[in-house]
Scaffold this motif. Structure first.
Motif, short mmCIF file in Angstrom:
data_model
loop_
_atom_site.label_atom_id
_atom_site.label_comp_id
_atom_site.label_asym_id
_atom_site.label_seq_id
_atom_site.Cartn_x
_atom_site.Cartn_y
_atom_site.Cartn_z
N UNK A 60 0.84 -1.20 0.00
CA UNK A 60 0.00 0.00 0.00
C UNK A 60 0.88 1.25 0.00
N UNK A 61 1.92 1.26 0.82
CA UNK A 61 2.83 2.41 0.87
C UNK A 61 3.49 2.63 -0.49
N UNK A 62 3.93 1.56 -1.12
CA UNK A 62 4.57 1.67 -2.43
C UNK A 62 3.59 2.19 -3.48
N UNK A 63 2.35 1.74 -3.40
CA UNK A 63 1.33 2.20 -4.34
C UNK A 63 1.07 3.70 -4.15
N UNK A 64 1.03 4.14 -2.91
CA UNK A 64 0.82 5.56 -2.61
C UNK A 64 1.98 6.39 -3.17
N UNK A 65 3.20 5.88 -3.05
CA UNK A 65 4.36 6.59 -3.60
C UNK A 65 4.22 6.70 -5.12
N UNK A 66 3.80 5.62 -5.76
CA UNK A 66 3.62 5.64 -7.22
C UNK A 66 2.56 6.67 -7.62
N UNK A 67 1.50 6.77 -6.86
CA UNK A 67 0.44 7.73 -7.15
C UNK A 67 0.97 9.16 -7.07
N UNK A 68 1.78 9.44 -6.06
CA UNK A 68 2.38 10.77 -5.91
C UNK A 68 3.34 11.03 -7.06
N UNK A 69 4.15 10.04 -7.40
CA UNK A 69 5.10 10.19 -8.51
C UNK A 69 4.39 10.57 -9.80
N UNK A 70 3.26 9.95 -10.06
CA UNK A 70 2.53 10.20 -11.30
C UNK A 70 2.00 11.63 -11.37
N UNK A 71 1.84 12.27 -10.22
CA UNK A 71 1.34 13.64 -10.18
C UNK A 71 2.46 14.68 -10.32
N UNK A 72 3.70 14.23 -10.33
CA UNK A 72 4.83 15.16 -10.39
C UNK A 72 5.23 15.47 -11.82
N UNK A 73 5.92 16.61 -11.98
CA UNK A 73 6.45 17.01 -13.28
C UNK A 73 7.60 16.11 -13.70
N UNK A 74 7.90 16.10 -14.97
CA UNK A 74 8.89 15.22 -15.57
C UNK A 74 10.24 15.16 -14.89
N UNK A 75 10.94 16.27 -14.78
CA UNK A 75 12.30 16.26 -14.23
C UNK A 75 12.29 15.91 -12.74
N UNK A 76 11.34 16.49 -12.00
CA UNK A 76 11.23 16.18 -10.57
C UNK A 76 10.89 14.70 -10.37
N UNK A 77 10.05 14.17 -11.23
CA UNK A 77 9.69 12.76 -11.17
C UNK A 77 10.92 11.88 -11.43
N UNK A 78 11.74 12.25 -12.40
CA UNK A 78 12.95 11.48 -12.72
C UNK A 78 13.91 11.49 -11.53
N UNK A 79 14.08 12.66 -10.92
CA UNK A 79 14.96 12.76 -9.76
C UNK A 79 14.46 11.86 -8.64
N UNK A 80 13.18 11.95 -8.34
CA UNK A 80 12.63 11.16 -7.24
C UNK A 80 12.74 9.67 -7.52
N UNK A 81 12.44 9.27 -8.72
CA UNK A 81 12.59 7.84 -9.08
C UNK A 81 14.03 7.38 -8.88
N UNK A 82 14.96 8.24 -9.25
CA UNK A 82 16.38 7.93 -9.09
C UNK A 82 16.71 7.70 -7.61
N UNK A 83 16.25 8.59 -6.75
CA UNK A 83 16.52 8.45 -5.31
C UNK A 83 15.81 7.24 -4.74
N UNK A 84 14.60 6.98 -5.18
CA UNK A 84 13.86 5.81 -4.69
C UNK A 84 14.51 4.50 -5.11
N UNK A 85 15.19 4.53 -6.26
CA UNK A 85 15.86 3.32 -6.78
C UNK A 85 17.28 3.15 -6.27
#
Length: 138
Positions: A60-85
Motif C-alpha cells: 500500500x505504501x509503495x502504491x501511494x508513492x507511485x500515485x504521488x510520482x505520477x502527479x509530479x512534473x517530468x524532471x522532478x519525477x525522474x529525480x525522485x525515481x532515481x533516489x527511490x531506486x
C-alpha cells in the motif's frame, strides 16, 4: 499538493512507513526461521499471517508513492525515481533534507529487502526442497 517540497514530504512519510514495514517483515522472517528450527508449526503459521499483513501494508505504501510520482512534473519525477531506486548521486544529487532522507531510507530499505530475500530463500528451500519457489525461478 502545489510544490516540490510538499510532494517530497508526502513521499518521505510513505518511504519511512515502507521502511518500518520492511524491517518488521525481516524480523518476522527471522522469527519464522527460529520457529521452524523448533518445529513449531503453529507459530510458523501465525508468523506467516503476520508477515503477509505487513507485506500488504508495504505494498500500500509503495502504491501511494507511485500515485504521488505520477502527479509530479517530468524532471522532478525522474529525480525522485532515481533516489527511490538507490541511484544516489549517480545522476541526480539529493538537494534537500527530504530528498536526502528519501535516498537514504530507500537504500536502507533495499538492504533490508535483500537480507530478507536471502533468509526467505533458505527457509523456503528447507521447507519445500525441490518444490521451492526459488528453485523454479533460478
Amino acid at each position: 499538493m502545489e510544490n516540490k517540497e510538499e510532494f517530497l514530504t508526502e513521499v518521505l512519510i510513505r518511504v519511512q512507513r515502507n521502511y518500518v514495514h520492511m524491517v518488521e517483515i525481516e524480523r518476522l522472517t527471522k522469527d519464522m526461521a527460529d520457529s521452524l528450527s523448533r518445529n513449531d508449526k503453529e507459530s510458523v503459521e501465525l508468523l506467516l499471517k503476520m508477515r503477509g499483513e505487513e507485506m500488504d501494508q508495504a505494498s500500500t505504501s509503495k502504491h501511494e508513492i507511485q500515485t504521488i510520482l505520477e502527479a509530479m512534473d517530468g524532471e522532478d519525477q525522474k529525480k525522485l525515481r532515481s533516489w527511490l531506486n538507490g541511484e544516489n548521486g549517480k545522476k541526480y544529487e539529493p538537494d534537500s533534507f527530504e530528498s536526502r532522507k528519501i535516498a537514504e531510507l530507500s537504500s536502507q530499505t533495499q538492504q533490508v529487502l535483500s537480507r530478507t530475500i536471502n533468509l526467505d530463500k533458505v527457509l523456503n528451500s528447507k521447507v519445500a526442497g525441490k518444490e521451492s519457489f526459488y528453485q523454479a525461478t533460478s
